[in-house]
Design a protein around this motif. Structure first.
Motif, short mmCIF file in Angstrom:
data_model
loop_
_atom_site.label_atom_id
_atom_site.label_comp_id
_atom_site.label_asym_id
_atom_site.label_seq_id
_atom_site.Cartn_x
_atom_site.Cartn_y
_atom_site.Cartn_z
N GLY A 11 1.08 -1.00 -0.03
CA GLY A 11 0.03 0.01 -0.01
C GLY A 11 0.67 1.25 -0.10
O GLY A 11 2.14 1.27 -0.28
N GLU A 12 0.33 2.51 0.03
CA GLU A 12 0.89 3.59 0.07
C GLU A 12 1.66 3.92 1.54
O GLU A 12 1.37 3.73 2.62
CB GLU A 12 -0.13 4.76 -0.14
N ALA A 13 3.22 4.00 1.40
CA ALA A 13 4.13 4.07 2.33
C ALA A 13 3.75 5.29 3.13
O ALA A 13 3.91 5.44 4.38
CB ALA A 13 5.43 3.74 1.98
N ALA A 14 3.57 6.25 2.59
CA ALA A 14 3.56 7.56 3.22
C ALA A 14 2.24 7.70 4.06
O ALA A 14 2.35 8.24 5.07
CB ALA A 14 3.39 8.82 2.03
N ALA A 15 1.30 7.09 3.46
CA ALA A 15 -0.12 7.23 4.57
C ALA A 15 0.07 6.22 5.68
O ALA A 15 -0.13 6.70 6.82
CB ALA A 15 -1.23 6.68 3.71
N PHE A 16 0.90 5.19 5.69
CA PHE A 16 1.19 4.31 6.68
C PHE A 16 2.23 5.04 7.29
O PHE A 16 1.97 4.93 8.82
CB PHE A 16 1.89 2.98 6.05
N THR A 17 3.04 5.61 7.10
CA THR A 17 3.97 6.47 8.06
C THR A 17 3.74 7.62 8.70
O THR A 17 3.65 7.69 9.87
CB THR A 17 5.17 6.92 7.14
N ALA A 18 2.39 8.22 8.22
CA ALA A 18 1.90 9.40 8.71
C ALA A 18 0.99 8.82 9.85
O ALA A 18 0.83 9.65 10.74
CB ALA A 18 0.91 10.13 7.51
N ALA A 19 0.35 7.69 9.52
CA ALA A 19 -0.60 7.33 10.70
C ALA A 19 0.25 6.79 12.03
O ALA A 19 0.00 7.13 13.02
CB ALA A 19 -1.20 6.03 10.10
N LEU A 20 1.62 6.23 11.75
CA LEU A 20 2.33 5.95 12.91
C LEU A 20 2.81 7.20 13.64
O LEU A 20 3.01 7.26 14.60
CB LEU A 20 3.15 5.01 12.37
N ARG A 21 3.09 8.23 12.80
CA ARG A 21 3.84 9.20 13.42
C ARG A 21 2.79 9.95 14.41
O ARG A 21 2.99 10.43 15.33
CB ARG A 21 4.03 10.35 12.11
N THR A 22 1.28 9.77 14.14
CA THR A 22 0.54 10.15 15.28
C THR A 22 0.41 9.72 16.63
O THR A 22 0.15 10.03 17.57
CB THR A 22 -0.93 10.17 14.78
N LEU A 23 1.23 8.34 16.58
CA LEU A 23 1.55 7.50 17.90
C LEU A 23 2.60 8.18 18.47
O LEU A 23 2.86 7.60 19.65
CB LEU A 23 1.36 6.02 17.52
N VAL A 24 3.49 8.89 18.13
CA VAL A 24 4.90 9.18 18.54
C VAL A 24 4.52 10.01 19.82
O VAL A 24 3.84 11.20 19.51
CB VAL A 24 5.72 10.06 17.63
N ASN A 25 4.89 9.76 20.92
CA ASN A 25 4.65 10.44 22.13
C ASN A 25 3.19 10.81 22.59
O ASN A 25 2.73 11.69 22.93
CB ASN A 25 5.39 11.59 22.33
N ASN A 26 2.56 9.76 22.14
CA ASN A 26 1.02 9.97 22.23
C ASN A 26 0.34 9.20 23.37
O ASN A 26 0.62 7.83 23.30
CB ASN A 26 0.22 9.34 21.17
N PRO A 27 -0.12 9.59 24.59
CA PRO A 27 -0.47 8.81 25.62
C PRO A 27 -1.60 7.94 25.65
O PRO A 27 -1.66 6.75 26.14
CB PRO A 27 -0.69 9.97 26.34
N GLN A 28 -2.34 8.14 24.54
CA GLN A 28 -3.39 7.33 24.10
C GLN A 28 -3.07 5.84 23.49
O GLN A 28 -2.10 5.67 22.81
CB GLN A 28 -4.27 7.66 23.04
N PHE A 29 -3.41 4.85 24.47
CA PHE A 29 -3.22 3.54 24.24
C PHE A 29 -1.69 3.04 24.49
O PHE A 29 -1.29 2.08 24.36
CB PHE A 29 -3.39 3.09 22.87
N SER A 30 -0.69 4.07 25.17
CA SER A 30 0.75 3.85 25.31
C SER A 30 0.71 3.00 26.57
O SER A 30 -0.43 2.93 27.47
CB SER A 30 1.27 5.14 25.46
N ASP A 31 1.71 1.90 26.64
CA ASP A 31 1.70 1.18 28.00
C ASP A 31 3.25 1.21 28.43
O ASP A 31 3.48 0.35 29.28
CB ASP A 31 1.36 -0.43 27.28
N VAL A 32 4.00 2.22 28.06
CA VAL A 32 5.40 2.24 28.78
C VAL A 32 5.47 3.83 28.67
O VAL A 32 5.16 4.41 27.82
CB VAL A 32 6.43 1.58 27.96
N THR A 33 6.07 4.29 29.74
CA THR A 33 6.58 5.72 30.12
C THR A 33 7.94 6.06 30.33
O THR A 33 8.41 5.19 31.16
CB THR A 33 5.54 6.33 31.05
N PHE A 34 8.51 7.00 29.84
CA PHE A 34 9.93 7.21 29.99
C PHE A 34 10.10 8.63 30.66
O PHE A 34 9.25 9.50 30.47
CB PHE A 34 10.82 7.22 28.97
N VAL A 35 10.90 8.86 31.47
CA VAL A 35 11.06 10.25 32.26
C VAL A 35 12.52 10.50 31.75
O VAL A 35 13.54 10.00 32.29
CB VAL A 35 10.99 10.12 33.71
N VAL A 36 12.67 11.71 30.78
CA VAL A 36 13.87 11.82 30.23
C VAL A 36 14.59 13.12 30.54
O VAL A 36 13.98 14.32 30.80
CB VAL A 36 13.43 11.78 28.68
#
Length: 214
Positions: A11-36
């Motif tokens: 499928g279209e790689a750009a759309a896939f990448t854009a969707a995953l980018r929305t998960l970067v540092n997104n607390p929704q559905f996250s299951d691990v936290t770092f204190v940096v």
């Protein structure tokens, strides 16, 4: 009866990448936290993404917190994991790469992201950092880049930095980065017979380096 046909379609790689980018540092559905960093900034991530993309994170997250007595097969705790020796912007660049296979760099963090890519064993990220550093090399940063190249065994970057220094030696030796070179790296620079600088001036620059280093 006709034979079974099969194919793997992309499928279209750009759309896939854009969707995953929305998960970067997104607390929704996250299951691990770092204190940096010193700022103690929270960074949210998703265990399955980090573990499948990076063996270092797989080991970190699989073991859970130090001293944990969780039985085998249980889900390790979600942290927070304390990472005090890395800037939040640098760590977020690493996370961005793990989620999207791309990275947003600038001249202030590129060398530190390179360091993190080596520490986490991310060879593709390392290559992207080296390319960016080579493309944006400056008089002020070339010595620091050379030091990193030698430290992390990046032969291509090392040769590129040496060639850069050979072209503008007189300007480079006046930088703070030159005065902060290790003796091993300085020796590599001085072995070049193409340095664009008068020999007596070069000797004086080395004396100044020795004074600062002492």
């Amino acid at each position: 009866m006709a034979g079974l046909c099969s194919a793997q379609l992309q499928g279209e790689a750009a759309a896939f990448t854009a969707a995953l980018r929305t998960l970067v540092n997104n607390p929704q559905f996250s299951d691990v936290t770092f204190v940096v960093g010193r700022e103690q900034q929270k960074v949210f991530a998703h265990r399955c993404v980090l573990a499948c993309r990076c063996q270092a994170f797989q080991g970190m997250l699989g073991q859970g917190l130090p001293g944990s007595e969780d039985p085998p097969g249980s889900i390790p705790p979600q942290g927070p994991f304390i990472l005090g020796n890395v800037q939040p912007e640098v760590f977020l660049a690493v996370i961005e790469f793990l989620y999207t296979n791309s990275v947003t760099l600038n001249s202030h963090i590129a060398l530190e992201v390179l360091t993190s890519s080596v520490e986490y064993g991310l060879q593709d990220l390392c290559k992207l950092c080296v390319k960016f550093i080579k493309d944006t090399l400056s008089v002020e940063q070339v010595c620091e880049a050379l030091q990193a190249a030698v430290t992390y065994g990046q032969a291509d970057l090392q040769q590129h930095c040496l060639a850069f220094i050979e072209g503008c030696t007189a300007a480079v030796v006046r930088t703070q980065g030159f005065h902060e070179l290790s003796d091993v790296v300085l020796a590599r620079v001085l072995r070049s017979d193409r340095l664009a600088m008068d020999e007596l001036d070069l000797v004086q620059a080395v004396r100044e380096w020795a004074h600062v280093s002492s």
